[in-house]
Design a protein around this motif. Structure first.
Motif, mmCIF file in Angstrom:
data_model
loop_
_atom_site.group_PDB
_atom_site.id
_atom_site.type_symbol
_atom_site.label_atom_id
_atom_site.label_comp_id
_atom_site.label_asym_id
_atom_site.label_seq_id
_atom_site.Cartn_x
_atom_site.Cartn_y
_atom_site.Cartn_z
ATOM 1 N N ARG A 58 0.861 -1.185 0.000
ATOM 2 C CA ARG A 58 0.000 0.000 0.000
ATOM 3 C C ARG A 58 0.892 1.228 0.000
ATOM 4 O O ARG A 58 1.827 1.320 0.806
ATOM 5 C CB ARG A 58 -0.891 0.054 1.246
ATOM 6 C CG ARG A 58 -1.786 -1.152 1.470
ATOM 7 C CD ARG A 58 -2.887 -1.229 0.421
ATOM 8 N NE ARG A 58 -3.826 -2.298 0.712
ATOM 9 C CZ ARG A 58 -3.728 -3.545 0.272
ATOM 10 N NH1 ARG A 58 -2.700 -3.892 -0.473
ATOM 11 N NH2 ARG A 58 -4.645 -4.448 0.563
ATOM 12 N N SER A 178 -6.364 -4.832 7.065
ATOM 13 C CA SER A 178 -7.047 -3.663 7.611
ATOM 14 C C SER A 178 -6.035 -2.677 8.189
ATOM 15 O O SER A 178 -6.127 -1.467 7.960
ATOM 16 C CB SER A 178 -8.043 -4.092 8.694
ATOM 17 O OG SER A 178 -8.670 -2.981 9.265
ATOM 18 N N ASP A 181 -4.357 -0.958 5.207
ATOM 19 C CA ASP A 181 -5.265 -0.007 4.538
ATOM 20 C C ASP A 181 -5.463 1.264 5.363
ATOM 21 O O ASP A 181 -5.423 2.370 4.832
ATOM 22 C CB ASP A 181 -6.616 -0.669 4.262
ATOM 23 C CG ASP A 181 -6.560 -1.745 3.199
ATOM 24 O OD1 ASP A 181 -5.618 -1.734 2.364
ATOM 25 O OD2 ASP A 181 -7.466 -2.606 3.176
#
Length: 188
Positions: A58, A178, A181
């Motif tokens: 990410r 999670s 993110d």
């Protein structure tokens, strides 16, 4: 003539992929295994780097500092009930050893001990996947990235895991994704 050759080559690739997918299915592999390995081969062919092909990453929002993402990661881990079992400030260590500044890099080690025990009870080889790692890395341009291993290989890359083990591992997988993110956008 080259068009015909390209079409035949494409048909050959499709046939080989289909055979590979069928081999996974017929041997009792997880139904997702074929697609997972096809994706791996495609990623590897695209960039030639096996590490890139086997991770989730990410990009961190540009307005966040390294320190803000570090704080976000640590806060989110507590909220997601994954245990902090260590951190490796490798960027600082490299800077110290070189005697000059080097990019920022820290590896966070997280674990749910009961899930880890269930995975190792199923197969001691899973100990090599432990603990879960999330890396915060400054690239050569100064941008920050989060990386972790693609845990789908552990979950779906072979024969299906026993239901209880799979459920626990899926929870950890979802927690790590999670965390990545949310930390990438600075959530707490």
């Amino acid at each position: 003539m080259s068009l015909l050759r390209n079409i035949l080559a494409l048909l050959g690739v499709v046939a080989l992929c289909s055979l590979g997918w069928a081999a996974f299915t017929f041997r009792g592999f997880d139904p997702a295994a074929g697609g997972l390995y096809l994706s791996l081969v495609q990623d590897l062919a695209k960039n030639g780097n096996p590490a890139e092909a086997m991770v989730w990453k990410r990009k961190v929002a540009e307005d966040l500092s390294y320190e803000e993402v570090d704080e976000s990661i640590r806060s989110l881990a507590m909220d997601l009930n994954i245990r902090d079992v260590g951190a490796l400030p490798l960027g600082d260590q490299v800077s110290s050893m070189k005697g000059e500044d080097w990019r920022k890099m820290k590896v966070y080690l997280y674990c749910n001990p009961l899930t880890a025990a269930a995975m190792v009870d199923y197969s001691t080889a899973f100990a090599a996947w432990l603990p879960c790692r999330v890396s915060l890395v400054e690239d050569e341009t100064g941008a920050l990235w989060l990386y972790t291993l693609n845990m789908d290989y552990m979950l779906h890359g072979g024969r299906p895991l026993p239901d209880a083990v799979a459920a626990e591992a899926e929870t950890v997988r979802n927690s790590i994704l999670s965390l990545m993110d949310k930390a990438a956008v600075g959530d707490f």
